[in-house]
Motif scaffolding. Structure first.
Motif, short mmCIF file in Angstrom:
data_model
loop_
_atom_site.label_atom_id
_atom_site.label_comp_id
_atom_site.label_asym_id
_atom_site.label_seq_id
_atom_site.Cartn_x
_atom_site.Cartn_y
_atom_site.Cartn_z
N ILE A 103 0.86 -1.18 0.00
CA ILE A 103 0.00 0.00 0.00
C ILE A 103 0.90 1.23 0.00
CG2 ILE A 103 -1.76 1.29 1.27
CD1 ILE A 103 -2.67 -1.42 2.43
N ASP A 104 0.72 2.08 -1.00
CA ASP A 104 1.45 3.34 -1.11
C ASP A 104 0.47 4.42 -1.55
OD1 ASP A 104 3.28 5.36 -1.35
OD2 ASP A 104 4.46 4.41 -2.93
N PRO A 105 -0.05 5.21 -0.59
CA PRO A 105 -1.05 6.23 -0.94
C PRO A 105 -0.50 7.30 -1.89
CG PRO A 105 -0.93 5.93 1.44
CD PRO A 105 0.19 5.15 0.85
N ALA A 106 0.78 7.59 -1.84
CA ALA A 106 1.36 8.61 -2.72
C ALA A 106 1.25 8.19 -4.19
CB ALA A 106 2.82 8.86 -2.35
N GLN A 107 1.33 6.91 -4.46
CA GLN A 107 1.25 6.41 -5.84
C GLN A 107 -0.13 5.81 -6.16
OE1 GLN A 107 4.37 3.58 -6.47
NE2 GLN A 107 6.01 5.04 -6.09
N ASN A 108 -1.09 5.96 -5.22
CA ASN A 108 -2.41 5.36 -5.36
C ASN A 108 -2.31 3.85 -5.63
OD1 ASN A 108 -5.19 5.26 -5.39
ND2 ASN A 108 -5.35 5.83 -7.55
N MET A 109 -1.43 3.19 -4.87
CA MET A 109 -1.15 1.76 -5.05
C MET A 109 -1.70 0.97 -3.87
SD MET A 109 2.51 -0.14 -5.45
CE MET A 109 3.04 0.96 -6.71
N ARG A 110 -2.57 0.05 -4.15
CA ARG A 110 -3.12 -0.86 -3.13
C ARG A 110 -3.19 -2.24 -3.75
NH1 ARG A 110 -5.73 0.94 1.13
NH2 ARG A 110 -7.30 -0.69 1.04
N ARG A 111 -2.14 -3.03 -3.56
CA ARG A 111 -2.03 -4.34 -4.20
C ARG A 111 -2.00 -5.46 -3.17
NH1 ARG A 111 2.92 -3.12 -8.38
NH2 ARG A 111 1.85 -1.55 -9.61
N PHE A 112 -2.44 -6.63 -3.60
CA PHE A 112 -2.32 -7.83 -2.77
C PHE A 112 -1.68 -8.94 -3.60
CE2 PHE A 112 -6.27 -8.67 -4.99
CZ PHE A 112 -6.25 -10.03 -5.21
N TYR A 113 -1.08 -9.89 -2.89
CA TYR A 113 -0.47 -11.06 -3.52
C TYR A 113 -0.64 -12.22 -2.55
CZ TYR A 113 2.57 -13.05 -7.08
OH TYR A 113 3.05 -13.76 -8.16
N CYS A 114 -1.23 -13.32 -3.00
CA CYS A 114 -1.48 -14.49 -2.15
C CYS A 114 -0.85 -15.72 -2.78
CB CYS A 114 -2.98 -14.68 -1.98
SG CYS A 114 -3.40 -16.06 -0.92
#
Length: 141
Positions: A73-84
Protein backbone atom coordinates in the motif's frame (compact mmCIF):
# COMPACT_ATOMS: atom_id res chain seq x y z
CA UNK A 1 1.26 -81.55 -39.66
CA UNK A 2 -1.20 -78.94 -38.57
CA UNK A 3 -4.90 -79.39 -38.88
CA UNK A 4 -6.34 -76.87 -41.43
CA UNK A 5 -9.66 -76.74 -39.57
CA UNK A 6 -7.85 -75.76 -36.38
CA UNK A 7 -6.05 -72.92 -38.19
CA UNK A 8 -9.35 -71.65 -39.53
CA UNK A 9 -10.78 -71.60 -36.01
CA UNK A 10 -7.80 -69.65 -34.67
CA UNK A 11 -8.22 -66.95 -37.30
CA UNK A 12 -11.96 -66.89 -36.61
CA UNK A 13 -11.30 -66.20 -32.92
CA UNK A 14 -9.97 -62.76 -33.72
CA UNK A 15 -13.13 -61.65 -35.47
CA UNK A 16 -15.76 -63.22 -33.19
CA UNK A 17 -17.25 -61.27 -30.29
CA UNK A 18 -16.44 -62.47 -26.77
CA UNK A 19 -19.82 -64.12 -26.22
CA UNK A 20 -19.32 -66.54 -29.17
CA UNK A 21 -15.66 -67.36 -28.44
CA UNK A 22 -16.54 -69.50 -25.41
CA UNK A 23 -17.82 -72.34 -27.60
CA UNK A 24 -14.56 -72.70 -29.57
CA UNK A 25 -12.43 -75.70 -28.50
CA UNK A 26 -9.28 -74.65 -26.62
CA UNK A 27 -10.68 -71.21 -25.77
CA UNK A 28 -10.85 -70.53 -21.99
CA UNK A 29 -14.30 -70.46 -20.44
CA UNK A 30 -15.75 -67.09 -19.52
CA UNK A 31 -15.03 -65.89 -16.00
CA UNK A 32 -17.74 -64.58 -13.77
CA UNK A 33 -17.50 -60.87 -12.96
CA UNK A 34 -17.26 -61.50 -9.22
CA UNK A 35 -14.14 -63.64 -9.78
CA UNK A 36 -12.34 -61.12 -12.01
CA UNK A 37 -11.52 -58.65 -9.25
CA UNK A 38 -10.39 -61.32 -6.83
CA UNK A 39 -7.43 -62.44 -8.89
CA UNK A 40 -5.06 -59.87 -7.39
CA UNK A 41 -4.59 -59.33 -3.69
CA UNK A 42 -4.67 -55.80 -2.31
CA UNK A 43 -1.27 -54.67 -1.13
CA UNK A 44 -1.69 -52.23 1.75
CA UNK A 45 1.96 -51.21 1.46
CA UNK A 46 1.04 -49.23 -1.67
CA UNK A 47 -1.22 -46.93 0.34
CA UNK A 48 -1.39 -43.25 -0.60
CA UNK A 49 -0.90 -42.29 3.05
CA UNK A 50 2.48 -43.97 3.28
CA UNK A 51 5.75 -42.07 2.94
CA UNK A 52 6.93 -42.24 -0.66
CA UNK A 53 10.35 -43.82 -1.03
CA UNK A 54 11.00 -42.01 -4.30
CA UNK A 55 10.43 -38.40 -3.24
CA UNK A 56 11.10 -38.92 0.51
CA UNK A 57 8.40 -36.48 1.57
CA UNK A 58 5.72 -36.57 4.22
CA UNK A 59 2.30 -37.97 3.37
CA UNK A 60 -0.07 -35.36 1.93
CA UNK A 61 -2.22 -35.20 5.08
CA UNK A 62 0.87 -34.41 7.18
CA UNK A 63 2.12 -31.55 4.99
CA UNK A 64 0.96 -28.19 6.27
CA UNK A 65 1.26 -25.35 3.80
CA UNK A 66 0.12 -22.06 5.24
CA UNK A 67 -1.02 -19.53 2.65
CA UNK A 68 1.05 -16.36 2.39
CA UNK A 69 -0.88 -13.05 2.14
CA UNK A 70 1.13 -10.00 1.12
CA UNK A 71 0.09 -6.37 0.62
CA UNK A 72 1.70 -3.29 -0.81
CA UNK A 73 0.00 0.00 0.00
CA UNK A 74 1.45 3.34 -1.11
CA UNK A 75 -1.05 6.23 -0.94
CA UNK A 76 1.36 8.61 -2.72
CA UNK A 77 1.25 6.41 -5.84
CA UNK A 78 -2.41 5.36 -5.36
CA UNK A 79 -1.15 1.76 -5.05
CA UNK A 80 -3.12 -0.86 -3.13
CA UNK A 81 -2.03 -4.34 -4.20
CA UNK A 82 -2.32 -7.83 -2.77
CA UNK A 83 -0.47 -11.06 -3.52
CA UNK A 84 -1.48 -14.49 -2.15
CA UNK A 85 0.54 -17.72 -2.45
CA UNK A 86 -0.86 -21.15 -1.60
CA UNK A 87 0.43 -24.71 -2.03
CA UNK A 88 -2.26 -27.36 -2.53
CA UNK A 89 -1.84 -31.11 -3.09
CA UNK A 90 -2.83 -32.67 -6.42
CA UNK A 91 -4.55 -36.01 -6.90
CA UNK A 92 -1.39 -37.66 -8.25
CA UNK A 93 0.99 -36.96 -5.35
CA UNK A 94 2.35 -33.67 -6.62
CA UNK A 95 1.56 -30.14 -5.53
CA UNK A 96 0.29 -26.96 -7.14
CA UNK A 97 1.41 -23.43 -6.33
CA UNK A 98 -1.55 -21.09 -6.71
CA UNK A 99 -0.84 -17.37 -7.03
CA UNK A 100 -3.51 -14.68 -6.73
CA UNK A 101 -2.74 -11.00 -7.22
CA UNK A 102 -4.38 -7.70 -8.03
CA UNK A 103 -5.72 -4.46 -6.58
CA UNK A 104 -7.21 -4.66 -3.09
CA UNK A 105 -10.99 -4.66 -3.38
CA UNK A 106 -11.00 -6.46 -6.75
CA UNK A 107 -10.89 -10.15 -7.51
CA UNK A 108 -7.60 -9.92 -9.36
CA UNK A 109 -5.91 -12.63 -11.38
CA UNK A 110 -4.71 -16.13 -10.57
CA UNK A 111 -2.17 -18.57 -11.92
CA UNK A 112 -1.48 -22.20 -11.04
CA UNK A 113 1.86 -24.00 -11.43
CA UNK A 114 1.98 -27.76 -10.94
CA UNK A 115 5.03 -29.56 -9.56
CA UNK A 116 5.83 -33.28 -9.35
CA UNK A 117 7.24 -32.96 -5.85
CA UNK A 118 5.61 -30.97 -2.98
CA UNK A 119 9.09 -29.82 -1.90
CA UNK A 120 9.59 -28.10 -5.28
CA UNK A 121 6.31 -26.22 -4.84
CA UNK A 122 7.35 -25.11 -1.33
CA UNK A 123 10.71 -23.91 -2.64
CA UNK A 124 8.97 -21.91 -5.38
CA UNK A 125 6.63 -20.38 -2.77
CA UNK A 126 9.58 -19.26 -0.63
CA UNK A 127 11.42 -17.87 -3.68
CA UNK A 128 8.43 -15.83 -4.87
CA UNK A 129 7.68 -14.61 -1.34
CA UNK A 130 11.28 -13.41 -0.98
CA UNK A 131 11.07 -11.56 -4.32
CA UNK A 132 7.81 -9.82 -3.36
CA UNK A 133 9.16 -8.78 0.03
CA UNK A 134 12.14 -7.18 -1.73
CA UNK A 135 9.59 -5.12 -3.71
CA UNK A 136 8.08 -3.72 -0.49
CA UNK A 137 5.21 -6.19 -0.09
CA UNK A 138 4.47 -6.85 3.60
CA UNK A 139 2.61 -9.71 5.29
CA UNK A 140 -0.90 -8.97 6.51
CA UNK A 141 -1.73 -9.45 10.16
Amino acid sequence: MTDPIRLGQVSAQKSLPCSTRAGIPGWPEEKKMKDVNRLRRINSQNSLDRVSLVSKTLPMHAQKHEPVHLRRIDPAQNMRRFYCLTVQPTLFGGASLIRNWGRIGNRGQSMMETFDCPNDASKALVRIERTKKRREYRETV
